[in-house]
Design a protein around this motif. Structure first.
Motif, PDB file in Angstrom:
ATOM      1  N   ALA A  95       0.920  -1.215  -0.022  1.00 49.13           N
ATOM      2  CA  ALA A  95       0.026  -0.014  -0.153  1.00 49.13           C
ATOM      3  C   ALA A  95       0.678   1.239  -0.253  1.00 49.13           C
ATOM      4  CB  ALA A  95      -1.007  -0.055   1.273  1.00 49.13           C
ATOM      5  N   GLU A  99       1.101   4.289  -2.689  1.00 48.42           N
ATOM      6  CA  GLU A  99       0.779   5.659  -2.313  1.00 48.42           C
ATOM      7  C   GLU A  99       1.954   6.654  -2.493  1.00 48.42           C
ATOM      8  OE1 GLU A  99      -0.857   7.814   1.809  1.00 48.42           O
ATOM      9  OE2 GLU A  99       0.851   6.334   1.828  1.00 48.42           O
ATOM     10  N   VAL A 125      -5.629   4.029  -3.494  1.00 46.40           N
ATOM     11  CA  VAL A 125      -4.578   2.776  -3.239  1.00 46.40           C
ATOM     12  C   VAL A 125      -5.575   1.461  -3.287  1.00 46.40           C
ATOM     13  CG1 VAL A 125      -2.968   1.626  -1.784  1.00 46.40           C
ATOM     14  CG2 VAL A 125      -3.029   4.197  -2.069  1.00 46.40           C
ATOM     15  N   ARG A 126      -6.595   1.646  -2.758  1.00 39.60           N
ATOM     16  CA  ARG A 126      -7.406   0.472  -2.746  1.00 39.60           C
ATOM     17  C   ARG A 126      -7.908   0.130  -4.177  1.00 39.60           C
ATOM     18  NH1 ARG A 126      -9.011   1.941   2.515  1.00 39.60           N
ATOM     19  NH2 ARG A 126     -10.892   2.990   1.624  1.00 39.60           N
ATOM     20  N   THR A 135      -5.569  -6.498  -3.960  1.00 39.18           N
ATOM     21  CA  THR A 135      -6.105  -6.031  -2.581  1.00 39.18           C
ATOM     22  C   THR A 135      -5.647  -6.406  -1.546  1.00 39.18           C
ATOM     23  OG1 THR A 135      -8.107  -6.751  -3.217  1.00 39.18           O
ATOM     24  CG2 THR A 135      -7.881  -4.457  -3.546  1.00 39.18           C
ATOM     25  N   ALA A 138      -2.193  -5.670   0.243  1.00 37.82           N
ATOM     26  CA  ALA A 138      -2.137  -4.200   0.765  1.00 37.82           C
ATOM     27  C   ALA A 138      -1.148  -4.086   1.883  1.00 37.82           C
ATOM     28  CB  ALA A 138      -3.307  -3.515   0.791  1.00 37.82           C
TER      29      ALA A 138
END
Length: 250
Positions: A95, A99, A125-126, A135, A138
């Motif tokens: 994640a 980002e 991000v998701r 996902t 993450a």
């Protein structure tokens, strides 16, 4: 539109290409094919505004990047994403890697939230990880990923900040069919979002699958650009025909 017009690029005495012109519109995929060492990566770096051309212009929209002030050129560069042949991830979670592109930009632009229907960075991000099917990864450390998964994270990182143009350098080189299919589906998602995508690939079958138009890069420039079907079935340039058929050996 991201476009290069009459661009020449060299390294010392080595001329990579001369008077080259290509362009990609929003919501279009341009495939760039050609043999190894012909300058596909150099072309992408030039389009990404990380490499100043010896001559010619590179423009995003109506702005000539290298005629602009440095601050304006930086702003243009931040509107172009690039995914390299080999994934380079940071020593952090998946994640946090995705980002990164959002954090290094000065603010969280309202246009991104509006375009994606998202309210904040975690949602972006998701959403990007969902596009590449990761996902569930993450919170995992990037070092735990396979090579194919790492490349998918690189794609998600570039997609998260909703660039105007996305440049992909051999994005599925050495990947297995599963990861290749995910990346190609993500390219289609980028196109659907109105992003202009340039895919440099040695895999001509991939160019046929994903590209709306194809540019053939041979010798010191582009021999021709045209709709994908025409390039592969009825090229106008004899060199293109010989390259696609395997008669032209490098």
């Amino acid at each position: 539109m991201l476009r290069a017009t009459d661009v020449s690029q060299s390294f010392g005495d080595e001329q990579v290409f001369r008077d080259l012109s290509v362009a990609v519109d929003g919501g279009e995929v341009l495939g760039v094919i050609g043999p190894s060492g012909v300058g596909k990566t150099t072309l992408l770096r030039t389009l990404a505004l990380s490499l100043e051309p010896d001559a010619g212009t590179v423009a995003l929209g109506d702005t000539d990047a290298w005629a602009a002030e440095e601050a304006a050129r930086l702003a243009l560069r931040r509107r172009v994403g690039m995914v390299f042949q080999e994934a380079s991830l940071f020593d952090a979670s998946v994640a946090r890697n995705v980002e990164y592109g959002l954090r290094v930009r000065s603010s969280w632009p309202d246009r991104i939230a509006a375009a994606l229907g998202l309210a904040d960075r975690p949602d972006a991000v998701r959403e990007s990880l969902d596009v590449v099917g990761l996902t569930d990864k993450a919170s995992e450390h990037a070092a735990s990923l396979s090579g194919g998964e790492a490349q998918r994270v690189s794609f998600a990182r570039a997609l998260a900040y909703d660039p105007d143009a996305l440049l992909l350098d051999e994005p599925t080189s050495d990947l297995d069919p599963r990861n290749t299919a995910v990346i190609e589906a993500a390219i289609e998602e980028a196109r659907a979002r109105g992003i202009g995508v340039v895919v440099a690939t040695h895999d001509m079958h991939q160019a046929e699958r994903v590209a709306d138009r194809v540019a053939v890069l041979l010798d010191d420039g582009v021999t021709e650009v045209g709709p994908t079907e025409r390039i592969f079935e009825d090229p106008a340039d004899e060199r293109t025909r010989k390259f696609i058929s395997g008669e032209l050996v490098y």
